[in-house]
Design a protein around this motif. Structure first.
Motif, mmCIF file in Angstrom:
data_model
loop_
_atom_site.group_PDB
_atom_site.id
_atom_site.type_symbol
_atom_site.label_atom_id
_atom_site.label_comp_id
_atom_site.label_asym_id
_atom_site.label_seq_id
_atom_site.Cartn_x
_atom_site.Cartn_y
_atom_site.Cartn_z
ATOM 1 N N LEU A 189 55.621 62.796 64.620
ATOM 2 C CA LEU A 189 55.293 61.410 64.972
ATOM 3 C C LEU A 189 56.263 60.827 65.995
ATOM 4 C CD1 LEU A 189 54.259 59.957 61.493
ATOM 5 C CD2 LEU A 189 52.772 60.417 63.456
ATOM 6 N N ARG A 246 49.476 57.279 68.462
ATOM 7 C CA ARG A 246 48.477 57.232 67.385
ATOM 8 C C ARG A 246 47.069 57.045 67.932
ATOM 9 N NH1 ARG A 246 50.235 56.555 61.528
ATOM 10 N NH2 ARG A 246 52.443 57.048 61.659
ATOM 11 N N ASN A 247 46.956 56.650 69.196
ATOM 12 C CA ASN A 247 45.641 56.492 69.826
ATOM 13 C C ASN A 247 45.371 57.592 70.844
ATOM 14 O OD1 ASN A 247 44.982 53.975 68.495
ATOM 15 N ND2 ASN A 247 46.521 53.022 69.812
ATOM 16 N N LEU A 252 48.597 58.187 57.061
ATOM 17 C CA LEU A 252 47.923 59.391 57.527
ATOM 18 C C LEU A 252 46.860 59.837 56.537
ATOM 19 C CD1 LEU A 252 51.089 61.391 58.648
ATOM 20 C CD2 LEU A 252 49.535 60.076 60.117
ATOM 21 N N THR A 283 45.856 63.573 67.306
ATOM 22 C CA THR A 283 46.576 62.742 66.345
ATOM 23 C C THR A 283 46.917 63.564 65.106
ATOM 24 O OG1 THR A 283 44.468 61.953 65.462
ATOM 25 C CG2 THR A 283 45.535 60.585 67.147
#
Length: 456
Positions: free
Chosen positions: A182, A189-190, A222, A194
């Motif tokens: 991450l 996250r977009n 998540l 992902t």
């Protein structure tokens, strides 16, 4: 045509939107700009767009493969005669232990490219052969390079423990790897790729490990996906304890689920749990019949995955067809066992099967506002199907034609996030022939090494 994003107008196509408000459009246009669908309807004016002739073409949402172990691409067909128990022993405790990061990379990139070729625009890559960060990074790099939209579900390997080592069921999911991904390659996250978690769950881990893993997924927001089935559960009553702890709800994804009781299945549905079935592989390897019909009875729908190219072809439309046909057969047999005739009408319409590999896959990922249907404002993930081909024409019902007639040769073009990845029946990725040779070398070495090891 290049693979570069542009303003694109598909003109006069049959459009199966999978949007309940729009339905199916017999002859309509679809306009894409900046990776987004900005208009759908008749006679769209866009003089500056790249115009695609959509006559004799069916446009559908990009398909969503909800569950695949892409790292096994170099072993295509090798496990076709194995039961689930043989698979555990010969794949996870055997072949998987021989994979290098390079093996993971080439299998994943070629598996992802094949999915694009077959009309899949979103791949849930359930990667559970990553003993080192280098293996994980190789898989993520491959997905990014392929250009597919992907949810990389980070898992953990399942070797037999060496003396002094804990069994994999006693090892919590590595928090440090989640944090590293991450903060690094999956920080957006977009983005197109992902992160999700492929955890053990109560069927394959101790209660303490399950509690830690569910809390980890919840903390980072998540999806927590887990296999459910294949022999007795590691933690008896584990699901009840997880429910009592408030850890079971939206964002929890159960794969397979063949042996779940009806009561627990209904409880999961009420809690918002999603299900991914892999019908063809489940029946081949001995999981049992898919739970498709059982889900429908309690008001839920499955998403669908390929599961294993080491067993079967990576053709998601064909697998959806298997799911549909199997459940219809089960329903027909149940009606006859009850003393009645064959049902007066089919129990499941064909459109359902297309839902399972489009909007339901998006819903499982929590991304139904972005992908899964052709709707204004959604990302431009779509497939153009040649409906004028010998095996397709005449088209009486476009949805039936897509689900029941379509094969690889009919997948003419694929767009992901507004970028063409396949045009005129040809993938636009470079270096495919070299990669095919690399994939073959990887597969041959893995098979040679495991067979030599077994003979020793």
């Amino acid at each position: 045509m290049t693979g570069t994003a542009t303003r694109t107008l598909i003109r006069s196509a049959t459009i199966v939107t999978m949007d309940d408000r729009l339905g199916d459009l017999a002859s309509a246009d679809l306009l894409v700009e900046g990776g987004q669908i900005i208009d759908i309807g008749p006679n769209i004016a866009a003089s500056d767009a790249d115009v695609i002739d959509g006559r004799d073409r069916i446009v559908i949402p990009g398909l969503i493969n909800a569950h695949m172990h892409t790292w096994q691409t170099a072993l295509r067909g090798y496990a076709a005669n194995w039961t689930l128990l043989e698979y555990f022993r010969r794949m996870h405790a055997g072949l998987a232990t021989l994979f290098t990061p390079d093996d993971i990379y080439i299998a994943t990139v070629m598996g992802a490219l094949n999915q694009i070729n077959m009309g899949v625009t979103t791949l849930v890559d359930w990667c559970h052969n990553n003993p080192t960060p280098a293996h994980t990074d190789a898989a993520v790099r491959a997905l990014l390079e392929s250009g597919i939209r992907a949810a990389f579900f980070h898992g953990s390997p399942k070797p037999e423990p060496k003396p002094g080592e804990p069994h994999f069921s006693e090892v919590p999911h590595p928090r440090h790897e989640v944090e590293r991904l991450l903060a690094g390659p999956l920080s957006d996250r977009n983005g197109l790729v992902t992160l999700g978690l492929a955890i053990l769950g109560p069927h394959y881990s101790t209660l303490d490990v399950s509690l830690q893993d569910f809390r980890l997924a919840k903390e980072f927001g998540l999806v927590a996906s887990m296999h459910q089935g294949g022999g007795p559960a590691k933690t008896s009553g584990g699901w009840e304890k997880l429910i009592e702890a408030g850890l079971v709800g939206p964002g929890v994804n159960i794969v397979h689920g063949n042996d779940l009781s009806d009561d627990l299945l209904a409880r999961f549905v009420d809690l918002g749990v999603s299900f991914s079935v892999t019908p063809e592989n489940e029946m081949i390897q001995g999981h049992g019949f898919p739970i498709t019909g059982r889900l429908l009875k309690v008001g839920a729908r499955p998403s669908i995955g390929i599961d294993l190219e080491s067993v079967l072809a990576g053709d998601l439309i064909a697998v959806a067809r298997v799911a549909l046909s199997t459940q219809r057969a089960l329903d027909n047999a149940e009606a006859r066992r009850a003393g009645g005739p064959i049902p007066a009408t089919t129990t499941i319409p064909v459109r359902e099967a297309l839902r399972w590999i489009t909007i339901e896959g998006a819903r499982m990922l929590g991304r139904e506002a972005e992908i899964g249907s052709l709707s204004v404002g959604k990302r431009a993930d779509l497939v153009v199907i040649d409906a004028g081909a010998l095996n397709m024409s005449p088209v009486h019902d476009p949805v039936s034609t897509v689900v029941m007639q379509t094969g690889l040769t009919n997948i003419e073009a694929v767009m992901i996030d507004g970028v063409w990845k396949k045009r005129a029946g040809r993938l636009l990725a470079g270096g495919i022939e070299d990669k095919q040779q690399e994939l073959a070398r990887s597969g041959r070495r893995l098979v040679h090494d495991i067979e030599r090891q077994q003979a020793a």
